[in-house]
Design a protein around this motif. Structure first.
Motif, short mmCIF file in Angstrom:
data_model
loop_
_atom_site.label_atom_id
_atom_site.label_comp_id
_atom_site.label_asym_id
_atom_site.label_seq_id
_atom_site.Cartn_x
_atom_site.Cartn_y
_atom_site.Cartn_z
N ARG B 104 102.19 30.54 80.33
CA ARG B 104 102.59 29.58 81.38
C ARG B 104 103.18 28.32 80.73
O ARG B 104 104.17 27.76 81.23
CB ARG B 104 101.36 29.23 82.22
N ASP B 108 106.87 26.69 81.03
CA ASP B 108 107.08 25.28 81.39
C ASP B 108 107.95 24.57 80.36
O ASP B 108 108.81 23.75 80.73
CB ASP B 108 105.73 24.56 81.54
N ASN B 165 116.23 26.81 85.28
CA ASN B 165 115.72 26.11 86.46
C ASN B 165 116.42 26.55 87.73
O ASN B 165 115.80 26.72 88.78
CB ASN B 165 115.94 24.61 86.29
N ASP B 182 108.45 33.02 88.57
CA ASP B 182 107.45 32.73 87.53
C ASP B 182 106.62 33.98 87.23
O ASP B 182 106.37 34.32 86.07
CB ASP B 182 106.51 31.61 87.98
#
Lengths: 517, 517
Positions: B104, B108, B165, B182
């Motif tokens: 994760r 990010d 993004n 995700d």
């Protein structure tokens, strides 16, 4: 520099393997060395041609994979059909009597006797078929149902006894008819892949299924006319697989067998008389065929269940020693399963009083580290066990391994049993090489072959052979020799059995050596 | 009779366990003994209250079960949350750099940098989501797509680069929108339960998945601005888990890292400069917080891939020794993975020329018996390895175990890695107790924690603690001590790190001893 390195490397490998039975024995014949090479070459080829390709309905094949999924592949390999299945195996030293005959044969024996009836709680349908366990047993003639009894899939069926043959004939065609009946009944006699790998996929859960199958078949076998044929089949099929001697664990937990009338409860002494009769019969049969080398006999290991109290054990020990007096050749030893420490006192006393009845304990059949079943290993050894049944967790105990090596306590390793009962997920994960490399004698055994659909010893030998690149045909040969060496045969019979085995081995080796690799 | 028996039994058990690290050390404090009891009592309670009951969607729970299924249960136990996660772990000595930060967090980091773009072969839909692996990497600004680029689930998408993004924002709501994006990307970063227990459920197959995840994340990490943050996160999160020192295996197989402009290929020397910078930064940070005891530093083990030729290895060895000259504190040792015998000559020469750069080899990460990976153990030891990475098959080698015990060659045991990569099906099946009982030093390690969702060392420590009734808190403490003893720290730094660890251990033990069991 490299030459020196390679020399040091060879030396280190030799030191590391020095204790293995196949290294301790050094004087192999030229034919043995040739045969071993042939087998290694077939194994290497089939690792690619058989285990390296996809098979229908068999996900991820590999050598030593789960037996219940692999069996159809195994029987088609040359390694199995031309080598392992033909090998003289020596003794089968760890076999539970009530799972010593193939499920299909047990069903046929049941179908062949008019006293055998079946009962389920109510009409069977597609759904209840998945969960209902039948009761199958002989009943006395006066309890036979009326001749027009209906089948167990009939909506009007209310749960009474039905002759098993009739239940089979009348089985709902929508559920497969007689073939559907057989499929269903057999599924309650054995452990299926879906049991082992889905429903009960842990060492704890699989015991539920394990116990349930015993409950289904026990009343069929505990019936004199079937018992006799059952034992005969066990011995004959073992001989067919190259096994020349058997030590069978018989439970004397239930205190009777049922006479031909399905009513009279006979003392267990009668069971021993049946054993003696059938053994002598098969021996005579083999002699008549000129095949005396192929069967050295059968002995009983008196087994008790894990659940009895100390007082009950005292009574069992008493009965065991009486049996030994009357049937000295038949009783090989005494085995018990509960945490042994619980029974330490009576067992110590028994050992002192009966040096003629050796202990042969189950111990360490567990994944536990310091659990009760693991700790049994200490007690089995301190109580003087002659062999250890399973000894799966022995690899964790350096001092106990040293004692087993020095005192020649053989381990009865049951590869397929351990895997189906989920102590190991596959043969390459099995601790057998650890035990062997420590110089501890090993005998391969089948444990409960009817339940695993792994009759004989060929499948266990095969799984061991394909799961290692160190182990070869000569290793299996040494294990077969050890199964005679560590048997409970008296010295004279042992020498005789070994001589017979060596004659068969020489012949077998010559045949293998003559194969083109 | 029984009293004498029990005495002999105690003696035998003690002899059997005499070599264990937790038995060799005898002078435990009263608080240590109390804390150990508290932990055993919590473990016994939770074996029933947590592992003995059914959990939703988690079939057959038991202590030490498959980690990927067990994790949600583990984090809720007192044993984990109150004990193991708080314990000072010492050093983490076997950790691959490119899987050292939680998935994760890597996503990010990627989402946080405008240069990172994503590409797939064509429009993604529900079906292709299951199989397509994305390419995610920084691209130079002149290659950025037009501002009106469409998303990767758009039917008109033709396979070009999309800012990550933007791809996330535009992800088809029918496929879950940004959250669905995700979920999909993360599933390509880690090994999921369905990978380990269904699709790739063998040691051979799971490597396919294993390799694919490296390929996805590598280009993200190999980018200077992210690399820096990645390393910082790795160290900080390790400290949070009680790890005070790290030896990280970095692969120098690819010969560059990418500069901020996503164009310039920087020499690997730059990577070492980043390491030095970040380590000093975190050290200063900890000092400022008065927490100097909590971080003793990080060293690099120069890793090569199993696929290179002897000539390529020579070049790698050369680079390794140049790095060692320039960054003497940073380079801990040298590790290689291919069948070691293939590289014996250059490795022997290197050892002679560079006694300051010890070998720390992977060996025996296999179920094979006599296979190439298993045979590596002989070479690793003959070549003078200081520790052994994995050593999973070491238990099969009595002579090698003796050498490891005598020469104090510690085994870097990676419990969860071994289990997820299917060398063992569960922790109770793991050979760790065999190795420990032979008196061989063991350090627990996480290997590739990002891939197994097992960040830190707490999960590995937990699995080891619940899978044995012999092992206790004091065993884990000794393993933590050994992780400092067998680290590549110089003697002065080692003493300092050990003193710091002992201070933290004493405090931790007092806290545990004060708990009501």
């Amino acid at each position: 520099m490299l030459a020196d390195y390679l020399q040091r490397r060879e030396k280190l490998i030799a030191e590391d393997r020095a204790l293995r039975i196949d290294h301790v024995r050094a004087n192999y014949s030229a034919a043995e060395i040739k045969a071993d090479k042939v087998v290694r070459s077939i194994r290497a080829k089939e690792a690619v041609s058989v285990w390296g390709v996809d098979h229908e309905n068999i996900p991820h094949p590999y050598p030593g994979m789960e037996f219940l999924n692999a069996k159809e592949i195994i029987v088609k390999t040359d390694l199995f059909s031309k080598i392992v299945s033909k090998m003289p195996k020596g003794g089968l030293l760890h076999l539970h009597q009530n799972t010593s005959v193939e499920a299909r044969m047990v069903l046929d024996l049941a179908l062949g006797h008019p006293a055998i009836h079946i009962r389920v709680p109510g009409p069977l349908d597609a759904a209840s078929l998945e969960t209902v366990l039948p009761k199958i047993q002989p009943i006395p003639v006066e309890q036979y149902p009326a001749a027009d009894a209906i089948g167990i899939t009939d909506l009007l069926y209310t749960g009474g006894w039905v002759p098993i043959n009739k239940a089979r004939e009348l089985f709902d065609p929508a559920l497969g008819g007689p073939a559907g009946f057989d499929k269903w009944v057999l599924s309650t006699f054995v452990i299926n892949p879906s049991d082992a790998f889905k429903t009960y996929n842990t060492p704890m859960k699989i015991w539920l299924k394990f116990g349930s199958t015993f409950a289904v078949t026990d009343p069929i076998i505990r019936f004199v006319p079937i018992q006799k044929e059952y034992l005969r089949t066990c011995i004959r099929s073992s001989i067919d697989d190259g096994i020349s001697y058997i030590e069978i664990r018989t439970s004397f937990f239930k205190k009777y067998i049922l006479a031909e009338d399905a009513k009279t409860k006979l003392e267990l002494r009668e069971l021993l008389l049946i054993f003696r009769e059938v053994i002598n019969e098969v021996k005579a049969e083999m002699k008549a065929k000129g095949r005396e080398d192929d069967f050295a006999g059968l002995k009983i290991i008196y087994n008790t269940l894990r659940i009895i109290s100390v007082e009950e054990l005292e009574a069992e020990l008493d009965r065991c020693s009486r049996f030994k007096q009357e049937f000295p050749d038949l009783i090989a030893g005494k085995s018990a399963c509960k945490p042994l420490i619980y029974y330490a006192e009576p067992l110590l006393r028994f050992a002192e009083q009966h040096p003629d009845i050796p202990f042969i304990f189950h111990a360490g059949e567990t994944l536990g580290d310091g659990s009760a079943a693991d700790m049994n290993l200490y007690d089995a050894i301190l109580l003087g066990t002659k062999r250890i049944g399973h000894g799966f967790s022995l690899a964790k105990h350096p001092k106990l391994m040293q004692i087993c090596r020095e005192k020649k306590i053989a381990i009865e390793v049951c590869p397929i049993s351990n895997e189906v009962l989920r102590l190991t997920s596959s043969m390459p994960m099995h601790p057998l090489p650890i035990i062997m490399n420590q110089g501890i004698p090993v005998v391969l055994s089948s444990d409960d072959p009817a339940m695993f659909n792994s009759m004989g010893l060929s499948f266990d030998f095969f799984q061991v052979l394909v799961a290692s690149e160190v182990t070869g045909l000569l290793t299996l040969g040494q294990m077969a020799r050890d199964s005679i060496t560590y048997s409970m045969l008296d010295e004279r019979s042992k020498r005789k059995a070994m001589d017979a085995w060596e004659r068969r081995w020489t012949k077998f080796i010559d045949e293998v050596a003559a194969m083109s690799p």
